[in-house]
Design a protein around this motif. Structure first.
Motif: not given
Length: 357
Positions: A98-115
């Motif tokens: 996700v960090k490397a995907c380049g999609d800012e919306e995906a980062k905001r949506r997925l990374l906090p749920r993983i964290a």
């Protein structure tokens, strides 16, 4: 391998948590009521309360903004404890994808749920399945995958997010690493980016697994040393016999070398990562298999009984040896980079069986 003061404190915190909340035997009973509580609740406690799932996630997405070296500390302790927690698939593979995907919306949506531990995730890497995109629909089956609630897949030139039509858990020999068949029957996808970072994501996964393997090998060494000190024959501890001393000394060399290889991969720069990951993937896999086998040998007849947990480490080592490809595959990749102009030399390196014991 030297750790910073913060990394040593992290290691102690993770080890204490795993010892109290997730003892290895509970992962192998096969009985849900005998497990250490609700697995999802346990993951939320481990990932969220300890904050370890977000170690390598940037602070703006709810993480700690650390690096792979800190992640490797956690992976080593998970391997030492034979933990079934989905840290490798979620906090290493999925977070990096996700960090490397380049999609800012995906980062905001997925990374906090993983964290925060509210979701688990997995990544289907190139070559692990035959998947195809027809427009915005995904078709195909992943025969063996690390399961997770969020499924990301590299398909062709794209990284996509999709919900499987069906998940079929596998009954595996090693119950610490749950695997499932994922079926995609024309399901809609969300495109997150291109597939170019997939090689780096795989290398980081190999580095994380190598740290787990180093931790597992260290567990085998500790068990063998403890048994050699308390088991007596002819009125003496068997650890006083020269043959056992040599075996334990060889195990120590293998374990320390595995740790060095694993942390070298975890601390590698972008340019160094492919080579160091290949070295760690090859050496740490062989080291864990060797240490697990020696642990059984030193325990003698007791080591092959179901009641003793030596077989658990051997099963984990065997399954780990296939997760990102066998050692020969890592050596082949390494050899191709070391001997680019000599395919024959590369083949000899790739097929060589290293001495790790």
């Amino acid at each position: 391998m030297d750790l910073t003061e913060e990394q040593r404190e992290l290691r102690v915190t993770v080890r204490d948590f795993l010892r109290d909340a997730c003892p290895p035997a509970l992962a192998f009973t096969g009985s849900p009521e005998a497990r250490a509580g609700d697995p999802r609740a346990l993951w939320r406690r481990f990932a969220g309360e300890l904050g370890v799932a977000g170690l390598a996630i940037p602070e703006q997405y709810g993480g700690a903004g650390c690096g792979m070296a800190e992640v490797a500390v956690v992976c080593e302790e998970l391997g030492r404890s034979l933990s079934p927690l989905p840290y490798l698939s979620t906090a290493v593979l999925a977070a990096e994808a996700v960090k490397a995907c380049g999609d800012e919306e995906a980062k905001r949506r997925l990374l906090p749920r993983i964290a925060d531990g509210s979701a688990t995730a997995t990544v289907v890497l190139p070559g692990e399945a035959v998947l195809r995109l027809e427009g915005e629909r995904l078709h195909g089956t992943v025969p063996y995958a690390l399961d997770g609630e969020i499924v990301l897949a590299y398909v062709g030139r794209s990284l996509v997010e999709a919900r499987p039509t069906a998940r079929r858990p596998h009954a595996t020999v090693d119950r610490t690493r749950p695997l499932a068949e994922l079926v995609f029957d024309g399901v809609p996808v969300r495109r997150l980016g291109d597939a170019r970072p997939s090689a780096r994501v795989r290398d980081l996964g190999v580095a994380g697994l190598a740290a787990e393997q180093a931790g597992g090998a260290a567990r085998c060494l500790a068990a063998a040393v403890a048994y050699a000190g308390k088991r007596h024959q002819f009125g003496r501890p068997i650890g006083s016999f020269q043959a056992i001393k040599h075996r334990l000394a060889d195990m120590l060399l293998v374990v320390e070398s595995a740790r060095s290889a694993a942390y070298a991969a975890a601390r590698a720069t972008e340019e160094e990562l492919p080579v160091r990951a290949a070295i760690a993937g090859s050496y740490c896999t062989e080291a864990y298999l060797a240490a697990a086998g020696e642990n059984i040998q030193i325990h003698g007849g007791l080591g092959v009984t179901w009641e003793h947990d030596a077989h658990l480490s051997f099963k984990r080592a065997t399954s780990d040896a296939q997760l990102f490809g066998p050692p020969q595959a890592h050596r082949a990749r390494l050899a191709a980079s070391v001997f680019p102009a000599s395919p024959a030399a590369a083949r000899r390196v790739a097929t060589r069986v290293p001495r790790t014991h």
